[in-house]
Motif scaffolding. Structure first.
Motif, short mmCIF file in Angstrom:
data_model
loop_
_atom_site.label_atom_id
_atom_site.label_comp_id
_atom_site.label_asym_id
_atom_site.label_seq_id
_atom_site.Cartn_x
_atom_site.Cartn_y
_atom_site.Cartn_z
N UNK A 47 0.81 -1.22 0.00
CA UNK A 47 0.00 0.00 0.00
C UNK A 47 0.85 1.28 0.00
N UNK A 48 2.16 1.12 0.03
CA UNK A 48 3.03 2.30 0.19
C UNK A 48 3.68 2.73 -1.13
N UNK A 49 3.03 2.39 -2.25
CA UNK A 49 3.65 2.64 -3.56
C UNK A 49 3.85 4.11 -3.87
N UNK A 50 3.14 5.00 -3.16
CA UNK A 50 3.27 6.43 -3.46
C UNK A 50 4.47 7.07 -2.77
N UNK A 51 5.20 6.30 -1.96
CA UNK A 51 6.28 6.86 -1.15
C UNK A 51 7.65 6.71 -1.83
N UNK A 52 8.58 7.57 -1.39
CA UNK A 52 9.93 7.55 -1.97
C UNK A 52 10.80 6.46 -1.35
N UNK A 53 10.55 6.17 -0.06
CA UNK A 53 11.41 5.22 0.65
C UNK A 53 10.62 4.58 1.79
N UNK A 54 11.03 3.37 2.17
CA UNK A 54 10.33 2.59 3.19
C UNK A 54 11.21 2.50 4.44
N UNK A 55 10.67 2.94 5.58
CA UNK A 55 11.40 2.90 6.84
C UNK A 55 10.73 1.90 7.79
#
Length: 431
Positions: A47-55
């Motif tokens: 669901x986080x496809x709109x983000x630049x990076x995953x923390x």
């Protein structure tokens, strides 16, 4: 101002701490993905496809998501679970929970951090029992809880320190004295800063323009020998191959009216080039289809003009060979190539020197060997390492210092920066 969009995966309290830390930073936007059970992170990643990076706020959520992160090559960081976190956790056990640092069990992702702390504090493994779930596939929370429970039932421990909240809940239900480690603010700050650095690096890479000049080698001689019609057929075939390539790499193809084709693109071509230093399939496809040699010169730049000028220099480098070749000239005017020609190096010798001379661990050593293979043993900078490993420039520079100290690499030149600032060094294997 373009904001860095960071997807944060963690429990509600921890995400609240991270959100509070960045609330005054106008260049960051947090997208919280809250879970109650760590295994939920596998679905949340989608669901986080709109983000630049995953923390990932912890080791365990990253382990659950690791397969998807690696498969999709997602830019990701995790909050460090290091010696500092273990030390602060030990402090809380002793001062808040009034428990001496013996007859204690602890679970962590990697036991090496615990071993370092125990060594510093002159404690032994007989006093503190450690469970490492780094190599568990999959991670079994119940198994970790049973480890603590068995030690408790055997009378070997008085307290359990866990890194996983689900384990804390299980042990508390069984009335075993326990607490969950708290991530220090310093570790949160470092993870957020690392996420910003990696995103900035990726964005600067994607801002580069790539130009390519493609021409059939000795085309005038082919025209003279086979006639205009045959030569024109070769050009049509070459044009079709380039159109197919441009669709795969989101690029444009133009004819400059001088028996050459020009390719313009950005990130798509750049990724394709950097992934095929050793085996450049485009060149092989052209020569197989046309049954003649082809030269390709790629140029990188921050403007179309700079990229095109560098592509001309790269094409000139192709004239040094009688066969078809491909060279790259980057924005610093370093010439890289020829692509598709393997530059051999001794892998086993390199591995030994990375372990024994540079003192790198197994994982870093294997990753560095992959890095050298992918780049075809071309000169590299600390920025190239930072981009490949997806780490901060400072972290990459630390690795470079170890490699230099162990005489694994040597300085072979300097980058010519396109902006003001000191030149940056280029390195190559010392073989």
């Amino acid at each position: 101002m373009v904001k860095v969009k960071i997807a944060v995966f963690g429990r509600e309290k921890l995400i609240d701490r991270i959100t509070k830390y960045v609330e005054d930073q106008e260049d960051i936007e947090i997208f919280p993905f809250v879970y109650t059970e760590t295994k939920e992170v596998t679905e949340l990643v989608e669901k986080a496809f709109m983000c630049d990076i995953y923390l990932f706020a912890g080791s365990l959520p990253y382990l659950y998501a690791k397969e998807k992160v690696e498969k999709k090559r997602l830019p990701a960081v995790q909050v460090d679970f290091d010696e500092y976190m273990i030390l602060t956790s030990f402090y809380r056990v002793r001062n808040h929970h009034k428990q001496e640092l013996n007859r204690l069990s602890i679970d962590v992702m990697s036991r090496r951090h615990v071993d370092k702390v125990l060594n510093e504090m002159e404690l032994t493994n007989e006093e503190i029992y450690t469970y490492s779930y780094e190599n568990d596939e999959p991670v079994d929370i119940n198994r970790i809880a049973r480890y603590h429970e068995n030690l408790w039932n055997e009378g070997k421990i008085d307290y359990a320190l866990t890194s996983i909240e689900e384990v804390e809940s299980i042990l508390k239900e069984k009335r075993i004295p326990t607490s969950c480690m708290k991530i220090p603010l310093l570790n949160i700050e470092r993870a957020v800063d690392q996420a910003k650095s990696i995103t900035t690096l990726n964005q600067s890479k994607s801002a580069q323009i790539v130009a390519g000049y493609v021409q059939i080698k000795e085309f005038d001689l082919i025209k003279a020998e086979k006639g205009d019609f045959q030569a024109q057929q070769l050009q049509l075939k070459l044009h079709q191959i380039l159109l197919n390539y441009s669709q795969k790499t989101y690029a444009s193809v133009l004819s400059n009216g001088n028996d050459k084709f020009v390719i313009f693109g950005t990130r798509g071509i750049l990724d394709h080039i950097t992934n095929h230093y050793r085996d450049f399939p485009l060149l092989k496809e052209m020569e197989r289809a046309l049954n003649t040699s082809v030269d390709i010169g790629f140029g990188l730049g921050l403007t179309a003009k700079q990229a095109e000028d560098n592509a001309k220099l790269a094409l000139e480098a192709c004239t040094q060979s009688n066969d078809g070749t491909c060279y790259i000239v980057n924005e610093r005017q370093d010439t890289i190539g020829p692509l598709g020609v393997e530059k051999e190096f001794n892998t086993s010798e390199l591995y030994r020197s990375l372990i024994h001379q540079a003192k790198l661990n197994n994982e870093l050593s294997y990753n560095f060997i992959d890095f050298i293979e992918i780049r075809n043993n071309e000169p590299f900078s600390s920025n190239d390492i930072a981009s490949y490993y997806r780490v901060t420039k400072r972290s990459a520079e630390r690795t470079v210092k170890k490699l230099l100290a162990g005489e694994v690499i040597k300085v072979v030149g300097e980058e010519k920066p396109y902006m003001k600032g000191r030149p940056r060094k280029l390195f190559q294997l010392n073989q």
